[in-house]
Design a protein around this motif. Structure first.
Motif, mmCIF file in Angstrom:
data_model
loop_
_atom_site.group_PDB
_atom_site.id
_atom_site.type_symbol
_atom_site.label_atom_id
_atom_site.label_comp_id
_atom_site.label_asym_id
_atom_site.label_seq_id
_atom_site.Cartn_x
_atom_site.Cartn_y
_atom_site.Cartn_z
ATOM 1 N N ASN A 105 -49.739 28.560 54.210
ATOM 2 C CA ASN A 105 -48.519 28.163 54.133
ATOM 3 C C ASN A 105 -48.308 26.959 53.207
ATOM 4 O OD1 ASN A 105 -47.895 30.006 56.624
ATOM 5 N ND2 ASN A 105 -48.395 28.240 57.955
ATOM 6 N N MET A 106 -49.296 26.652 52.495
ATOM 7 C CA MET A 106 -49.171 26.120 51.286
ATOM 8 C C MET A 106 -48.556 26.667 49.905
ATOM 9 S SD MET A 106 -50.395 22.577 50.689
ATOM 10 C CE MET A 106 -50.857 21.672 49.029
ATOM 11 N N ASP A 107 -47.296 26.489 49.710
ATOM 12 C CA ASP A 107 -46.659 27.318 48.535
ATOM 13 C C ASP A 107 -46.647 26.228 47.406
ATOM 14 O OD1 ASP A 107 -44.758 25.418 49.287
ATOM 15 O OD2 ASP A 107 -43.014 26.835 49.731
ATOM 16 N N VAL A 108 -46.217 26.936 46.376
ATOM 17 C CA VAL A 108 -45.958 25.993 45.144
ATOM 18 C C VAL A 108 -45.212 24.665 45.295
ATOM 19 C CG1 VAL A 108 -45.205 26.024 42.872
ATOM 20 C CG2 VAL A 108 -46.039 28.158 43.793
ATOM 21 N N ASP A 109 -44.099 24.561 46.100
ATOM 22 C CA ASP A 109 -43.401 23.566 46.240
ATOM 23 C C ASP A 109 -44.377 22.670 47.037
ATOM 24 O OD1 ASP A 109 -41.245 25.167 45.442
ATOM 25 O OD2 ASP A 109 -40.086 24.688 47.301
ATOM 26 N N ALA A 110 -45.073 23.040 48.094
ATOM 27 C CA ALA A 110 -46.185 22.263 48.751
ATOM 28 C C ALA A 110 -47.026 21.472 47.835
ATOM 29 C CB ALA A 110 -46.521 22.921 49.923
ATOM 30 N N HIS A 111 -47.322 22.429 46.988
ATOM 31 C CA HIS A 111 -48.396 21.697 46.004
ATOM 32 C C HIS A 111 -47.824 20.613 45.296
ATOM 33 C CE1 HIS A 111 -50.671 25.433 46.408
ATOM 34 N NE2 HIS A 111 -52.004 24.635 46.157
ATOM 35 N N ILE A 112 -46.654 21.003 44.682
ATOM 36 C CA ILE A 112 -45.902 19.602 44.119
ATOM 37 C C ILE A 112 -45.737 18.403 44.880
ATOM 38 C CG2 ILE A 112 -43.898 19.070 42.977
ATOM 39 C CD1 ILE A 112 -43.755 21.988 42.004
ATOM 40 N N ARG A 113 -45.199 18.688 46.210
ATOM 41 C CA ARG A 113 -44.724 17.711 47.043
ATOM 42 C C ARG A 113 -46.046 17.032 47.668
ATOM 43 N NH1 ARG A 113 -42.948 19.565 51.171
ATOM 44 N NH2 ARG A 113 -41.928 17.847 52.220
ATOM 45 N N ARG A 114 -46.943 17.636 47.915
ATOM 46 C CA ARG A 114 -47.908 17.067 48.979
ATOM 47 C C ARG A 114 -49.516 16.834 47.952
ATOM 48 N NH1 ARG A 114 -47.754 21.582 53.336
ATOM 49 N NH2 ARG A 114 -49.981 21.086 53.595
ATOM 50 N N VAL A 115 -49.362 17.089 46.614
ATOM 51 C CA VAL A 115 -50.442 16.894 46.077
ATOM 52 C C VAL A 115 -50.171 16.362 44.579
ATOM 53 C CG1 VAL A 115 -52.412 17.968 44.782
ATOM 54 C CG2 VAL A 115 -51.821 18.943 46.783
ATOM 55 N N LEU A 116 -49.206 16.991 43.802
ATOM 56 C CA LEU A 116 -49.121 16.406 42.445
ATOM 57 C C LEU A 116 -48.302 15.056 42.628
ATOM 58 C CD1 LEU A 116 -49.040 16.677 39.524
ATOM 59 C CD2 LEU A 116 -47.102 18.355 39.409
ATOM 60 N N LEU A 117 -47.221 14.929 43.349
ATOM 61 C CA LEU A 117 -46.552 13.860 43.417
ATOM 62 C C LEU A 117 -47.188 12.705 43.924
ATOM 63 C CD1 LEU A 117 -42.970 15.077 44.636
ATOM 64 C CD2 LEU A 117 -43.654 14.538 42.397
ATOM 65 N N ALA A 160 -40.895 20.478 37.114
ATOM 66 C CA ALA A 160 -40.369 20.397 38.441
ATOM 67 C C ALA A 160 -40.803 18.999 39.049
ATOM 68 C CB ALA A 160 -40.721 21.500 39.430
ATOM 69 N N ALA A 161 -41.934 18.461 38.747
ATOM 70 C CA ALA A 161 -42.542 17.160 39.423
ATOM 71 C C ALA A 161 -41.757 16.109 38.551
ATOM 72 C CB ALA A 161 -43.967 16.895 39.130
ATOM 73 N N ALA A 162 -41.488 16.243 37.308
ATOM 74 C CA ALA A 162 -40.716 15.301 36.228
ATOM 75 C C ALA A 162 -39.230 15.166 36.861
ATOM 76 C CB ALA A 162 -40.900 15.668 34.783
ATOM 77 N N CYS A 163 -38.686 16.003 37.523
ATOM 78 C CA CYS A 163 -37.528 15.695 38.249
ATOM 79 C C CYS A 163 -37.419 15.060 39.457
ATOM 80 C CB CYS A 163 -36.864 17.289 38.439
ATOM 81 S SG CYS A 163 -36.553 18.338 36.955
ATOM 82 N N LEU A 164 -38.536 14.827 39.921
ATOM 83 C CA LEU A 164 -38.617 14.158 41.347
ATOM 84 C C LEU A 164 -39.450 12.972 41.281
ATOM 85 C CD1 LEU A 164 -39.988 17.402 43.140
ATOM 86 C CD2 LEU A 164 -37.754 16.577 43.518
ATOM 87 N N ALA A 165 -39.996 12.736 40.078
ATOM 88 C CA ALA A 165 -40.823 11.232 40.153
ATOM 89 C C ALA A 165 -40.624 10.684 38.748
ATOM 90 C CB ALA A 165 -42.377 11.660 40.288
ATOM 91 N N ARG A 225 -34.978 24.346 44.034
ATOM 92 C CA ARG A 225 -34.719 23.283 44.536
ATOM 93 C C ARG A 225 -35.785 22.425 45.754
ATOM 94 N NH1 ARG A 225 -29.917 25.704 44.800
ATOM 95 N NH2 ARG A 225 -28.085 24.764 43.709
ATOM 96 N N ILE A 226 -36.276 21.297 45.399
ATOM 97 C CA ILE A 226 -37.131 20.744 46.533
ATOM 98 C C ILE A 226 -36.621 19.484 46.822
ATOM 99 C CG2 ILE A 226 -39.402 19.704 46.605
ATOM 100 C CD1 ILE A 226 -40.497 21.546 44.495
ATOM 101 N N ASP A 227 -36.574 19.357 48.102
ATOM 102 C CA ASP A 227 -35.819 18.101 48.948
ATOM 103 C C ASP A 227 -34.457 17.919 48.432
ATOM 104 O OD1 ASP A 227 -38.193 17.631 50.300
ATOM 105 O OD2 ASP A 227 -39.039 16.438 49.056
ATOM 106 N N GLY A 228 -33.735 19.221 48.324
ATOM 107 C CA GLY A 228 -32.357 18.896 47.779
ATOM 108 C C GLY A 228 -32.124 18.545 46.259
ATOM 109 N N VAL A 229 -33.194 18.316 45.542
ATOM 110 C CA VAL A 229 -32.977 18.056 44.209
ATOM 111 C C VAL A 229 -33.134 19.609 43.436
ATOM 112 C CG1 VAL A 229 -34.022 16.910 42.339
ATOM 113 C CG2 VAL A 229 -34.078 15.879 44.620
ATOM 114 N N THR A 230 -32.194 19.585 42.448
ATOM 115 C CA THR A 230 -32.284 20.859 41.643
ATOM 116 C C THR A 230 -33.318 20.686 40.631
ATOM 117 O OG1 THR A 230 -29.916 21.313 41.996
ATOM 118 C CG2 THR A 230 -30.945 22.426 39.811
ATOM 119 N N LEU A 231 -34.340 21.660 40.397
ATOM 120 C CA LEU A 231 -35.419 21.519 39.203
ATOM 121 C C LEU A 231 -34.904 22.198 38.106
ATOM 122 C CD1 LEU A 231 -38.337 22.156 41.743
ATOM 123 C CD2 LEU A 231 -37.118 19.801 41.232
ATOM 124 N N ALA A 232 -34.399 21.586 36.920
ATOM 125 C CA ALA A 232 -34.131 22.187 35.710
ATOM 126 C C ALA A 232 -34.340 21.132 34.613
ATOM 127 C CB ALA A 232 -32.436 22.411 35.802
#
Length: 359
Positions: free
Chosen positions: A130-142, A166-171, A287-294
């Protein structure tokens, strides 16, 4: 002719290509009108499978860990600059960025005074289905970005660049550089996207059962993007001197291209269904956690390096950042080719050095 030589290839060491039956099917289609080309490609295949391999180098030490992932430290001794996290694709092994001592982007960056860290995603298990691309960003990269007291720079290659943006939009990061990274997936064109959709429809039930997407499924998709080159490179290899540097480069590169861990099922599903089919990044729907990635959401310096003759990531799929550098090298050539230093390594290093110093 293919059927006559197939038994000996089954008995040969299977360094690749993977999957071999599909490669032989493509070979038959591409060389049907030319027995000479068939023979040359098969001779190249035999030479590749039988070639001696250099002893594998030990991975660089892991500085930080998160689950199966490791941040491997390539920093030069005494380097005090800002950390640069180099993010490879989830597809294929990460060592394309450190392929051979003379064609290693990471080691060269370290020699220029940078502090590069390679993100090694590791090998997933079926329980990670169940580890999708979003989860790799949220649970590993960030979490790995958060390990650094001073915001690092992100440098992403291929799908790794898509994830880096995507990560640069979140961190908070000091900058983000994309190398041959897709963002507008409609840029692949309708025929290629339809073919990849058909491939996924065929493979999905088995992958769902496994909980993983085997590398062979992904390799089949890559080959279909450029079947002519898939065969032509083996024809050319047959003519190389076995001890030449060109032959050693080919073997190292093909071993990399035919390697790689499987993807968690959810990662494969998101790549095929959301990224490629629905183009969620290109349409602004990711979007991840309500944040639009762009790209428009970035608050840090950003640059992208785009290959104009890339068959794996077409130029039309680029993010089109304001600072865009177009290159003549191919998808892999821009990383390890003879012109890589002038076209990519040096401009990337110059851009990194021009960033504001760490606070």
């Amino acid at each position: 002719m293919v059927a006559q030589v197939l038994p000996s290839f089954i008995a040969a060491p299977q360094h690749g290509p993977r999957p071999l039956p599909l490669f032989l099917d493509i070979l038959r289609d591409q060389t049907a009108e030319s027995p000479e080309r068939t023979a040359a490609a098969l001779a190249g295949l035999r030479a590749y499978q039988d070639a001696p391999r250099a002893k594998l180098r030990k991975p660089m030490p892991a500085r930080f860990r998160k689950g199966k992932a490791r941040l491997r430290d390539y920093g030069a001794k005494g380097a005090t600059g800002r950390a640069v996290i180099v993010i490879p694709s989830l597809i294929n092994p990460p060592h394309i960025l450190d392929l051979r001592p003379e064609s290693s982007l990471l080691r060269w960056l370290a020699s220029q005074g940078h502090r590069p860290f390679l993100l090694d995603w590791g090998t997933p298990e079926p329980k990670a289905r169940n580890m999708d691309v979003d989860a790799h960003i949220r649970r590993v990269l960030l979490p790995l970005i958060a390990k650094f007291a001073v915001p690092p720079v992100l440098v992403g290659y291929c799908l790794g660049g898509t994830m880096a943006l995507a990560a640069a939009c979140l961190a908070e990061v000091a900058g983000v550089a994309l190398i041959a990274s897709p963002w507008h997936f409609t840029g692949y064109g309708a025929p290629a996207r339809a073919e990849m959709a058909a491939l996924w429809a065929w493979a999905k039930p088995a992958c769902d059962t496994l909980g993983l997407v085997p590398m062979e499924v992904l390799q089949a998709g890559f080959w279909r993007l450029d079947p002519a080159r898939t065969i032509a490179k083996y024809e050319a290899f047959a003519a190389l001197e076995p001890d030449s540097d060109a032959a050693r480069n080919f073997i190292a590169l093909e071993d990399w291209a035919n390697g790689g861990a499987p993807l968690p099922f959810a990662t494969g599903a998101q790549i095929f269904e959301d990224l490629i089919a629905a183009d969620t990044p290109g349409t602004g729907a990711w979007r991840i956690d309500g944040v639009t990635l762009a790209p428009s959401a970035l608050s840090c310096p950003a640059i992208e390096f785009v290959s104009l003759n890339d068959r794996i990531v077409p130029a039309a799929s680029a993010a089109n950042l304001p600072d865009r550098r177009d290159l003549g090298a191919g998808h892999v050539g821009m990383i390890v080719g003879r012109g890589a230093r002038a076209q990519l390594w040096e401009p990337l290093s110059d851009w990194l050095k021009a960033l504001s110093p760490p606070r």
